[in-house]
Design a protein around this motif. Structure first.
Motif, PDB file in Angstrom:
ATOM      1  N   THR B  35       0.810  -1.121  -0.125  1.00  0.00           N
ATOM      2  CA  THR B  35       0.035  -0.011   0.045  1.00  0.00           C
ATOM      3  C   THR B  35       0.688   1.329  -0.147  1.00  0.00           C
ATOM      4  O   THR B  35       0.363   2.321  -0.105  1.00  0.00           O
ATOM      5  CB  THR B  35      -0.906   0.120   1.154  1.00  0.00           C
ATOM      6  N   ASN B 561      -1.994  11.677   1.654  1.00  0.00           N
ATOM      7  CA  ASN B 561      -0.766  11.109   1.003  1.00  0.00           C
ATOM      8  C   ASN B 561       0.135  10.580   1.545  1.00  0.00           C
ATOM      9  O   ASN B 561       0.666   9.327   1.417  1.00  0.00           O
ATOM     10  CB  ASN B 561       0.075  12.236   0.274  1.00  0.00           C
ATOM     11  N   LYS B 564      -1.889   7.825   4.080  1.00  0.00           N
ATOM     12  CA  LYS B 564      -2.492   6.841   3.114  1.00  0.00           C
ATOM     13  C   LYS B 564      -3.890   6.131   3.990  1.00  0.00           C
ATOM     14  O   LYS B 564      -4.075   4.942   4.025  1.00  0.00           O
ATOM     15  CB  LYS B 564      -1.720   5.519   2.604  1.00  0.00           C
TER      16      LYS B 564
END
Lengths: 77, 596
Positions: B35, B561, B564
């Protein structure tokens, strides 16, 4: 048996045992902390702060709690 | 397509080596099971298309740290044709374990003995030919920093990927105690055979510098002096560049864009200029600061001083659940929250990083300072003005500490903090520049969409319905303000100021501009208007709220960002709003009580 906590600045000892679970031992091994290795306390921060230690060519910062888990025997100077 | 992964422990120059081999075209990509962002690049190698992937630096394949989990999941879910294992030659003894673990999985490896220049300087000699024979793996001496050994490394890689492998790659399994001991024995034998250490290891420079930088009395003053100088450099240099850009954007708008719409006044023009163009320029305004920030911070980081800062501040920071590196980033947040949040990347423990990101938005950044300066000059005398500002700074620190204290159990750091203090090193210019370029690209690709959508949303709130004056009480934002008045009345913030707060969500720089639109007056007239319409107590309450409620859309985009994790972002924005209201409420109500 003493722990790393009892070493004064500038003193060395030989790592005898790492009192922690295996994964953490593996991590510390990879950072150079291994049984039988000579460990030197370069300096201690004031007010029970972290330790600056050296094993071979590796220098690390380690907190008091972790230092108390490292058993050492005295080193032949 | 062949997949080549870069693996190694932290501080081995792995990413520098990756950058050397990948050129400047590294992109962020997606992989199954992963991720986080990994840098990758496609290149042509030995007759194949090859994808080079830079995996995070790890100490151990088995561990439970965030980075270790990423690497495990990458290895288990993606076929790797070759692993380039990067190690620091001076620390070969403890770093070979990673290579042995990878070999056990039957992953074809090439070993790069990086930083060989340092080993040579220290008098350490490694017999690479013998090591290669014993390990049955190509071993290349490299110095990524100076570009040495790159040709040989590529040649070795080509040979390995062209060699047919039949053994399937195994999944990672936990090692048992006997594995550990046998690995240990293998390493000891290998080291004895192939590495020659000098009788006395000396790295006098690092010892001397540590004696100064970590001095019990001088260490902290030097640290604050360094941080202060960096801060001054980044933001005094960045500010005029930002101002120039703003001037240019205004000029471009007035002289080129507005004439285009000379015959089409109305909603379309407004959408393009007050919506889209504002969004694009908001994003662009961050570019110089982020570049400057990473130019300087990568020097600090690569030089090894950052770990020393962690050591110096650890005693105090441990109490509020943070560490010294987080403290530096928090201070940088007083210039601008966005690069400070991006800079928390160096903290590799998730909880520690989240907690640091959680508190950074409370740092009184230079954009908020502009708003405060305008309001303070308009409403307070020269005697009390500086005092008010000083109190706002104190409040900013207080909010940071109180939030860290309250949430340190929520983001409890489960891993021991053991940080390597690598030797002091000078990064090369190309390393520094490359790092800044990667960071700025990262910001632009990830944040632009989010910021523009946010700006358009605020634009719609303040411009619709179409038949009423812009930003007036009749627009949706005004109606929202009215609807929210039960919440904002008790803290002395009226409907017009609520509209300004809605604008302030985009960026604090535009709050004053928004007030000018809302009140229909500008500059000194606006200052005068505020003076006669807003009381000092109301103004302070408004500033307290502005300080805490949310820094700006770009900060929120960056929070998203970097973490996440959308719920983390919502959580942190909600906490900020709550805290802003509580502090404003306490201030406003007690002041009213004492002044009546």
């Amino acid at each position: 048996m003493t722990t790393l906590l009892e070493l004064a600045e500038g003193q060395s000892g030989i790592i005898h045992k790492l009192n922690m679970d295996r994964l953490l031992i593996q991590r510390l091994n990879a950072m150079g902390l291994r049984r039988g290795k000579k460990i030197t306390v370069l300096r201690k921060a004031q007010f029970k702060g972290p330790f600056h230690i050296m094993i071979d060519t590796t220098e690390l910062m380690i907190r008091e709690h972790e230092a108390s888990l490292i058993n050492i025997t005295s080193a032949a100077l | 397509m062949k997949r080549i992964a870069f693996l190694g422990m932290p501080n081995t120059g792995k990413s520098t080596l990756f950058n050397r081999l990948s050129g400047s075209s590294a992109r962020v990509g997606n992989w199954p099971g992963i991720t986080v962002d990994l840098h990758a690049v496609k290149t042509f190698l030995g007759g194949h298309m090859a994808e080079l992937v830079d995996l995070p630096g790890i100490y151990d394949l088995q561990g439970l740290s965030e980075d270790e989990k990423i690497v495990q999941s990458f290895i288990n879910n993606n076929k790797i044709d070759l692993a380039i294992v990067v190690l620091c030659s001076t620390q070969i003894e403890r770093q070979l374990s990673l290579l042995l673990q990878l070999q056990k999985l039957h992953i074809p490896c090439v070993l790069a003995l990086n930083m060989y220049d340092e080993a040579k300087k220290m008098g350490i000699a490694i017999d690479a030919v013998l090591l290669e024979k014993k390990l049955k793996t190509p071993v290349i001496k490299t110095s990524a920093k100076y570009g040495e050994g790159m040709v040989e490394l590529l040649k070795a890689c080509t040979q390995v990927i062209n060699h047919k492998v039949s053994t399937p790659i195994k999944k990672i399994k936990p090692l048992n105690a006997s594995d550990l001991i046998s690995n240990e024995k293998t390493i000891q034998t290998l080291i004895k055979l192939t590495v020659k250490y000098p009788t006395k290891l000396n790295d006098k420079n690092t010892k001397k510098l540590d004696g100064l930088f970590l001095d019990p009395y001088w260490g902290l003053p030097i640290f604050f002096f360094i941080v202060f100088s960096i801060f001054q450099f980044i933001f005094t240099l960045g500010k005029p560049i930002q101002d120039l850009m703003t001037q240019f954007f205004n000029f471009f708008r007035l002289d080129y864009l507005e004439p285009l719409f000379i015959n089409h006044h109305g909603i379309f023009e407004s959408l393009l200029l007050d919506g889209l163009y504002l969004g694009v320029t908001t994003v662009a305004a961050f570019v110089p600061i982020i570049i400057l920030f990473f130019l300087i911070m990568s020097v600090v980081e690569d030089s090894g001083y950052f770990s020393r800062a962690a050591f110096l501040m650890d005693t105090l920071m441990e109490k509020i659940g943070l560490d010294g590196r987080g403290f530096v980033m928090m201070l940088m947040g007083f210039g601008c929250n966005v690069p400070a949040l991006m800079g928390t990347k160096i903290m590799r423990t998730k909880e520690l990083r989240l907690l640091t990101m959680f508190v950074i938005p409370f740092s009184l950044c230079s954009a908020r300072l502009q708003v405060f300066l305008f309001i303070i000059t308009a409403l307070f005398s020269a005697t009390y003005g500086p005092l008010v500002l000083f109190c706002l700074y104190l409040l900013s620190f207080f909010t940071i500490f109180i939030s860290a204290l309250i949430f340190k159990h929520q983001f409890k750091n489960k891993e021991p903090i053991i940080i390597e203090l690598p030797p002091y090193r000078f990064p090369t210019l190309s390393q520094i520049v490359k790092r800044s370029m990667i960071e700025i690209e990262h910001f632009l690709t990830r944040a632009t969409k989010f910021i523009i959508i946010g700006v358009l949303l605020v634009w719609a709130l303040t411009h619709f319905p179409m038949d009423v004056p812009i930003a007036s009480e009749l627009t949706y934002s005004g109606q929202l303000g009215k609807w929210l008045s039960p919440i904002f009345d008790p803290i002395g913030i009226n409907e017009q100021l609520v509209i300004a707060l809605i604008f302030g969500f985009i960026a604090k720089e535009i709050v004053i501009g928004a007030l000018a639109v809302i009140y229909g007056v500008e500059g000194s007239a606006l200052a005068h208007h505020l003076y006669s319409n807003v009381s000092q107590i109301q103004a302070i309450s408004f500033m307290i709220f502005t300080l805490i409620y949310t820094p700006c859309l770009s900060t929120i985009a960056t929070l998203k960002n970097e973490s996440k994790n959308l719920s983390f972002v919502i959580y942190s924005v909600f906490w900020a709003l709550l805290l802003a209201w509580v502090f404003s409420f306490i201030f406003y109500q007690t002041s009213l009580y004492f002044s009546s």
